[in-house]
Design a protein around this motif. Sequence first.
Motif, PDB file in Angstrom:
ATOM      1  N   ASP A   1      -4.445   4.715  12.287  1.00 55.38           N
ATOM      2  CA  ASP A   1      -3.956   5.196  11.380  1.00 55.38           C
ATOM      3  C   ASP A   1      -3.137   4.455  10.104  1.00 55.38           C
ATOM      4  O   ASP A   1      -3.508   4.327   9.237  1.00 55.38           O
ATOM      5  CB  ASP A   1      -2.878   6.093  11.324  1.00 55.38           C
ATOM      6  N   ASP A   2      -2.072   3.196  11.425  1.00 58.28           N
ATOM      7  CA  ASP A   2      -1.725   2.108  10.584  1.00 58.28           C
ATOM      8  C   ASP A   2      -2.934   1.468  10.089  1.00 58.28           C
ATOM      9  O   ASP A   2      -2.588   1.413   8.795  1.00 58.28           O
ATOM     10  CB  ASP A   2      -1.567   0.933  11.398  1.00 58.28           C
ATOM     11  N   ARG A   3      -3.634   0.957  10.161  1.00 59.33           N
ATOM     12  CA  ARG A   3      -5.091   0.471   9.181  1.00 59.33           C
ATOM     13  C   ARG A   3      -5.908   1.267   8.827  1.00 59.33           C
ATOM     14  O   ARG A   3      -5.978   0.484   7.464  1.00 59.33           O
ATOM     15  CB  ARG A   3      -6.214  -0.193  10.754  1.00 59.33           C
ATOM     16  N   ILE A   4      -6.108   2.673   8.441  1.00 63.42           N
ATOM     17  CA  ILE A   4      -6.516   3.686   7.322  1.00 63.42           C
ATOM     18  C   ILE A   4      -5.067   2.775   6.107  1.00 63.42           C
ATOM     19  O   ILE A   4      -5.861   2.792   5.066  1.00 63.42           O
ATOM     20  CB  ILE A   4      -6.894   5.056   7.368  1.00 63.42           C
ATOM     21  N   GLN A   5      -4.022   3.334   6.836  1.00 68.09           N
ATOM     22  CA  GLN A   5      -3.453   2.764   5.132  1.00 68.09           C
ATOM     23  C   GLN A   5      -3.204   1.966   4.672  1.00 68.09           C
ATOM     24  O   GLN A   5      -2.337   1.563   3.413  1.00 68.09           O
ATOM     25  CB  GLN A   5      -1.458   3.128   6.299  1.00 68.09           C
ATOM     26  N   VAL A   6      -2.912   1.300   5.700  1.00 72.50           N
ATOM     27  CA  VAL A   6      -3.106  -0.556   5.246  1.00 72.50           C
ATOM     28  C   VAL A   6      -4.162  -0.350   4.147  1.00 72.50           C
ATOM     29  O   VAL A   6      -4.604  -1.253   3.018  1.00 72.50           O
ATOM     30  CB  VAL A   6      -2.810  -1.176   6.056  1.00 72.50           C
ATOM     31  N   ASP A   7      -5.487  -0.655   4.376  1.00 69.89           N
ATOM     32  CA  ASP A   7      -6.361  -0.241   3.877  1.00 69.89           C
ATOM     33  C   ASP A   7      -6.827   0.303   2.766  1.00 69.89           C
ATOM     34  O   ASP A   7      -6.675  -0.850   1.297  1.00 69.89           O
ATOM     35  CB  ASP A   7      -7.660   0.008   4.748  1.00 69.89           C
ATOM     36  N   GLU A   8      -6.057   1.199   2.674  1.00 67.47           N
ATOM     37  CA  GLU A   8      -5.640   2.274   1.458  1.00 67.47           C
ATOM     38  C   GLU A   8      -4.880   1.058   0.347  1.00 67.47           C
ATOM     39  O   GLU A   8      -5.263   0.988  -0.372  1.00 67.47           O
ATOM     40  CB  GLU A   8      -5.506   3.503   2.107  1.00 67.47           C
ATOM     41  N   LEU A   9      -3.649   0.522   1.079  1.00 70.01           N
ATOM     42  CA  LEU A   9      -2.992  -0.498   0.185  1.00 70.01           C
ATOM     43  C   LEU A   9      -3.458  -1.366  -0.495  1.00 70.01           C
ATOM     44  O   LEU A   9      -3.376  -1.961  -1.811  1.00 70.01           O
ATOM     45  CB  LEU A   9      -2.092  -0.659   1.207  1.00 70.01           C
ATOM     46  N   ALA A  10      -4.546  -2.075   0.389  1.00 69.92           N
ATOM     47  CA  ALA A  10      -5.415  -3.246   0.060  1.00 69.92           C
ATOM     48  C   ALA A  10      -6.202  -2.842  -1.451  1.00 69.92           C
ATOM     49  O   ALA A  10      -6.891  -3.750  -1.764  1.00 69.92           O
ATOM     50  CB  ALA A  10      -5.947  -3.990   0.923  1.00 69.92           C
ATOM     51  N   GLY A  11      -6.530  -1.955  -0.820  1.00 68.58           N
ATOM     52  CA  GLY A  11      -8.006  -1.386  -2.588  1.00 68.58           C
ATOM     53  C   GLY A  11      -6.845  -1.003  -3.288  1.00 68.58           C
ATOM     54  O   GLY A  11      -7.555  -1.452  -3.681  1.00 68.58           O
ATOM     55  N   ARG A  12      -6.302  -0.724  -2.945  1.00 67.01           N
ATOM     56  CA  ARG A  12      -5.480  -0.177  -4.273  1.00 67.01           C
ATOM     57  C   ARG A  12      -5.126  -1.987  -5.002  1.00 67.01           C
ATOM     58  O   ARG A  12      -4.492  -1.872  -6.166  1.00 67.01           O
ATOM     59  CB  ARG A  12      -4.096   0.475  -4.498  1.00 67.01           C
TER      60      ARG A  12
END
Length: 93
Positions: A30-41
């Motif tokens: 879940d940490d990785r998914i959240q950070v990946d989404e922020l990084a994409g934005r």
Amino acid sequence: KGGYEHFMLKEIYEQPQSLAQAIAGRVTRDDRIQVDELAGRRQRAREDRDFAEADRLRVEIEAAGWDVRDDPGGRSAVAPAVTTVLDRVMKAW
């Protein structure tokens, strides 16, 4: 020495594996998914030249304990901050 000429060489070459083992179980999916989404934005904001938003997202990513690295070609990468990982490992002991 595990087949290495010097014990220090063994330590150097085994360091990436040791770090990966230390991280395992401490960085959740879940940490990785959240950070990946922020990084994409953040990447989209950089492409749109919205640097204020990109900077805001960088701070948010770093506050979550991740390092942000930008290369000269405009690409970004995120990885768990080593100090954060070490803090988590030490707290687990």
